[in-house]
Design an enzyme around this catalytic site. Structure first.
Site, PDB file in Angstrom:
ATOM      1  N   ASP A 124       0.778  -1.240   0.000  1.00  0.00           N
ATOM      2  CA  ASP A 124       0.000   0.000   0.000  1.00  0.00           C
ATOM      3  C   ASP A 124       0.811   1.293   0.000  1.00  0.00           C
ATOM      4  OD1 ASP A 124       0.914   0.204   2.676  1.00  0.00           O
ATOM      5  OD2 ASP A 124      -0.935  -0.660   3.485  1.00  0.00           O
ATOM      6  N   HIS A 139       6.240  -8.283  -0.748  1.00  0.00           N
ATOM      7  CA  HIS A 139       5.130  -8.758  -1.584  1.00  0.00           C
ATOM      8  C   HIS A 139       4.842  -7.784  -2.725  1.00  0.00           C
ATOM      9  CE1 HIS A 139       3.429 -11.526   1.831  1.00  0.00           C
ATOM     10  NE2 HIS A 139       4.504 -12.014   1.251  1.00  0.00           N
ATOM     11  N   GLY A 230       1.408  -6.249  13.352  1.00  0.00           N
ATOM     12  CA  GLY A 230       0.237  -6.601  12.549  1.00  0.00           C
ATOM     13  C   GLY A 230       0.499  -7.683  11.526  1.00  0.00           C
ATOM     14  N   SER A 232       0.385 -11.874  10.978  1.00  0.00           N
ATOM     15  CA  SER A 232      -0.156 -13.076  11.622  1.00  0.00           C
ATOM     16  C   SER A 232       0.888 -14.165  11.822  1.00  0.00           C
ATOM     17  CB  SER A 232      -1.297 -13.638  10.769  1.00  0.00           C
ATOM     18  OG  SER A 232      -0.766 -14.061   9.525  1.00  0.00           O
ATOM     19  N   PRO A 257      -3.053  -7.671  18.050  1.00  0.00           N
ATOM     20  CA  PRO A 257      -4.070  -8.209  18.946  1.00  0.00           C
ATOM     21  C   PRO A 257      -3.870  -9.684  19.277  1.00  0.00           C
ATOM     22  CG  PRO A 257      -4.988  -7.826  16.755  1.00  0.00           C
ATOM     23  CD  PRO A 257      -3.589  -7.327  16.729  1.00  0.00           C
ATOM     24  N   GLU A 258      -3.140 -10.396  18.377  1.00  0.00           N
ATOM     25  CA  GLU A 258      -2.932 -11.830  18.609  1.00  0.00           C
ATOM     26  C   GLU A 258      -1.475 -12.076  18.932  1.00  0.00           C
ATOM     27  OE1 GLU A 258      -3.355 -13.311  14.646  1.00  0.00           O
ATOM     28  OE2 GLU A 258      -5.538 -13.448  14.807  1.00  0.00           O
ATOM     29  N   ALA A 270      -1.699  -1.251  16.165  1.00  0.00           N
ATOM     30  CA  ALA A 270      -0.490  -0.591  15.664  1.00  0.00           C
ATOM     31  C   ALA A 270      -0.534   0.911  15.928  1.00  0.00           C
ATOM     32  CB  ALA A 270      -0.362  -0.856  14.163  1.00  0.00           C
TER      33      ALA A 270
END
Ligand code: NAD
Length: 286
Positions: A124, A139, A230, A232, A257-258, A270
């Site tokens: 982005d 990526h 952020g 996974s 969060p995880e 974040a």
């Protein structure tokens, strides 16, 4: 790149109060000679770009095997062109509208105090817009247009991307024709003077973007602190970078969060946690 199940390599998550943990993470960051900030989709969630894997995300509406592998995408384009147009719109619309959040700016600010290399899975462009000087997009980037063979052709701006969004929205509001959809996306995807062109983004099953991946792997192997934000830990090979950094003795601080692979996990978003951490490590110098 490819998916794998969640990481089961959790190392240590100190049982501590949030403020003690934050101060400890800040100390480790301050003492580091070279920090790699490794970001995933969660780093841009508060910029309005949803993650793919969270509930209601892109993968719920557009299964990756049909839309995010080269073969799947080709097959779906032939049988369900309107669905592919909807997928393209779902992918590019939030990115076209996005601007950096407080987390992106905190990462850019950190580079004034320490050697910082940003390694991002995101496509982005938000770390660059926030001012981070060294960013490796493993990526690829939605803004870089390449030939079928991967040769760079040109860059598009966020404004041009917004124009594509407007045109594609229009096409989807009218009786659908593939020809009109192709015309709408032509600035980023289609056939032009140099043959087929597409955004330089890595689909599942494709090799990582180069030279970004080689530079990112070198940075991960050489850093003494990795801050993951952020991500996974389920998208490979990118998720091997924190493992590699840790195996070579680096601290791994995770924000999200995880719980993911980390020597220290700061539970939080974040945009809320990164500025607090950077302030605690280096002071407030906005
Ligand atoms: P991922 O594997 O990076 O997972 C996203 C992680 O972010 C999850 O662990 C989630 O819990 C966490 N998260 C959610 N909200 C957060 C917040 N506010 N703060 C911190 N963490 C938060 O990514 P994915 O969604 O599975 O996407 C797969 C791939 O698709 C990515 O690696 C990326 O290449 C691409 N993608 C890019 C963008 C982007 O460019 N912004 C967005 C979505 C997906």
């Amino acid at each position: 790149m490819q998916f794998r199940g969640g990481s089961d390599h959790l190392i240590i998550t100190p049982v501590s109060t949030p403020s003690t943990l934050l101060n400890e993470a800040a100390r480790r960051l301050r003492q580091a000679g070279h920090v790699v900030v490794f970001t995933g989709a969660g780093a841009s969630a508060e910029s309005g770009v949803p993650t793919f894997r969270d509930r209601g995300g892109v993968w719920d509406r557009f299964p990756p095997e049909q839309f995010a592998t080269p073969q799947g995408l080709r097959d779906t384009a032939l049988t369900h062109p309107r669905r592919v147009a909807e997928f393209v719109l779902g992918l590019i619309e939030p990115i076209a509208a996005a601007s950096p959040n407080a987390g992106h700016f905190a990462v850019a600010r950190m580079a004034r105090h320490a050697r910082v290399t940003v390694v991002t899975q995101n496509i982005d462009g938000l770390h660059q817009d926030a001012g981070s000087p060294e960013v490796h997009e493993v990526h690829g980037s939605l803004f870089e247009i390449v030939t079928l063979g991967g040769e760079p052709l040109r860059r598009v701006s966020r404004t041009q991307l917004r124009q594509v969004v407007t045109e594609l929205r229009q096409v989807l509001q009218e009786p659908f024709t593939t020809a009109r959809a192709l015309e709408a996306v032509k600035p980023i995807l289609g056939i032009g003077a140099c043959g087929f062109h597409r955004p330089n983004i890595v689909l599942f099953g494709e090799p990582m973007a180069e030279p970004a991946w080689t530079l990112a792997a070198d940075a991960a192997a050489g850093c003494d602190c990795m801050l993951t934000v952020g991500a996974s830990g389920a998208v490979f090979p990118a998720a091997s970078l924190p493992e590699e950094a840790h195996a070579r003795g680096a601290e791994v601080i995770a924000i999200g969060p995880e719980r993911t692979l980390a020597t220290c996990w700061l539970k939080g978003s974040a945009a809320a946690t990164l500025p607090t951490l950077v302030d605690a490590a280096f002071g407030t110098d906005r």
